[in-house]
Write a protein that holds these residues in place. Structure first.
Motif, PDB file in Angstrom:
ATOM      1  N   PRO A 165       5.877  -4.510  77.338  1.00 47.85           N
ATOM      2  CA  PRO A 165       6.173  -5.710  76.344  1.00 47.85           C
ATOM      3  C   PRO A 165       6.647  -7.183  77.140  1.00 47.85           C
ATOM      4  N   MET A 166       7.316  -6.682  78.423  1.00 47.96           N
ATOM      5  CA  MET A 166       7.984  -7.811  79.154  1.00 47.96           C
ATOM      6  C   MET A 166       7.104  -8.384  79.765  1.00 47.96           C
ATOM      7  N   LEU A 167       5.867  -7.634  80.417  1.00 48.14           N
ATOM      8  CA  LEU A 167       4.811  -8.419  81.124  1.00 48.14           C
ATOM      9  C   LEU A 167       4.090  -9.329  79.982  1.00 48.14           C
ATOM     10  N   ARG A 168       4.041  -9.039  78.679  1.00 50.04           N
ATOM     11  CA  ARG A 168       3.153  -9.813  77.927  1.00 50.04           C
ATOM     12  C   ARG A 168       4.127 -11.039  77.450  1.00 50.04           C
ATOM     13  N   ARG A 169       5.309 -11.001  77.550  1.00 48.44           N
ATOM     14  CA  ARG A 169       6.257 -12.096  77.521  1.00 48.44           C
ATOM     15  C   ARG A 169       6.211 -13.033  78.440  1.00 48.44           C
ATOM     16  N   ALA A 170       6.176 -12.526  79.667  1.00 52.23           N
ATOM     17  CA  ALA A 170       5.880 -13.365  80.711  1.00 52.23           C
ATOM     18  C   ALA A 170       4.579 -14.128  80.641  1.00 52.23           C
ATOM     19  N   GLY A 171       3.452 -13.344  80.037  1.00 51.73           N
ATOM     20  CA  GLY A 171       2.174 -14.069  80.137  1.00 51.73           C
ATOM     21  C   GLY A 171       2.131 -15.049  79.084  1.00 51.73           C
TER      22      GLY A 171
END
Length: 241
Positions: free
Chosen positions: A163-169
Motif C-alpha cells: 500500500p505504501m508503494l501504491r501511495r508513492a505511485g
C-alpha cells in the motif's frame, strides 16, 4: 513575494504517503516532487505518452541478454502468476527494463546503438544488486533461472509495504500530470508512473531476497523508491564513469 502554490492533488497524495510511510517516507516524497525540475524527467514524461518504439527504438538485443532471457524463462504471465500465487509477473519485470531504457532516452534522446543498451543493462543489474546504493555497486554476476523462481515468490502483503508503494505511485502520478497536463487514468495511472512504481517493486523484492526474507517490508519499498529516484536524477554518463 507570494508563496508557491501547491497543486491540491499533489498535496493530498503527499499527505496520503506520509500518513502510511511516516517520517521515513519524507525524503521520498520530496524526491518525487522535485522530479519536474530535472529536464530529463520532463523528456521522459512527454516521451512516454508516445508509442514505445518512438523512444525505445530497437531493443531486441537487450532482451536477448542473459538477465532478461532468464527473467522471461523464470517468470510467468499475469494470469498464470495469479493461479500459482506468484507475486512478480513477467510484464512487471519487463516494465523495470522499459523504465531504465526510458531513463537513458530522457538524458540522451538516443534510440540506436549498442552503447545505450550496454548502459541500460548495466544500470538494471546494479539496481537489482545494490538498490539505493547502486552507484557504488559493481556489476554482479548474471542471475540464473532459479533466482527468478525465488524472486517471484517474495510476498508483498507485510508491514503495509505494498500500500505504501501504491501511495508513492499516486504521488508520482499527480506530479507527472502537472508536467504533461494529461488526465490520469483512474486505475492504471500513466505509463511512466507504472514503470517507476513497478521498478521500485522489483528492486524491493530483490533486496528482500538478498537478505533471505520471504516478504518485502516498508524499508525495502523505501529502498526501491530511493533507488529509482536516484537513477532518474543521474545522467547515464555519470553512472558509466
Amino acid at each position: 513575494m507570494s508563496p508557491t502554490l501547491v497543486n491540491p492533488a499533489v498535496a493530498e497524495a503527499r499527505a496520503a504517503l506520509l500518513e502510511l510511510g511516516g517520517r521515513e517516507s519524507t525524503p521520498i516524497a520530496a524526491a518525487i516532487e522535485a522530479l519536474p525540475s530535472i529536464p530529463a524527467f520532463q523528456v521522459m514524461a512527454t516521451a512516454s505518452l508516445a508509442a514505445r518504439p518512438q523512444w525505445a527504438g530497437l531493443v531486441d538485443d537487450l532482451f536477448e541478454r542473459p538477465l532478461l532471457k532468464q527473467a522471461k524463462a523464470g517468470l510467468r504471465n499475469a494470469l498464470m502468476s495469479t493461479l500459482t500465487g506468484d507475486t512478480l509477473y513477467r510484464n512487471v519485470f519487463f516494465s523495470f527494463a522499459d523504465a531504465v531504457i526510458l531513463w537513458h532516452y530522457g538524458y540522451t534522446q538516443e534510440r540506436t546503438g549498442s552503447a545505450r543498451l550496454d548502459g541500460a543493462y548495466a544500470a538494471m543489474r546494479r539496481l537489482l544488486a545494490g538498490a539505493e546504493d547502486f552507484m557504488d555497486t559493481q556489476v554482479p554476476a548474471e542471475p540464473d533461472i532459479a533466482y527468478f523462481h525465488r524472486l517471484r515468490r517474495i510476498k508483498l502483503t507485510r508491514d503495509n509495504a505494498y500500500p505504501m508503494l501504491r501511495r508513492a505511485g499516486r504521488l508520482l502520478g499527480t506530479v507527472e500530470a502537472d508536467v504533461t497536463q494529461e488526465r490520469l487514468h483512474a486505475v492504471r495511472g500513466s505509463i511512466l508512473t507504472s514503470y517507476v512504481t513497478f521498478s521500485a517493486q522489483v528492486i524491493a523484492m530483490a533486496r528482500a531476497l538478498r537478505d533471505e526474507r520471504d516478504a518485502i517490508d516498508r524499508s525495502d519499498v523505501l529502498s526501491g523508491l530511493g533507488a529509482i529516484m536516484g537513477l532518474l536524477r543521474t545522467p547515464p554518463a555519470v553512472l558509466a564513469g
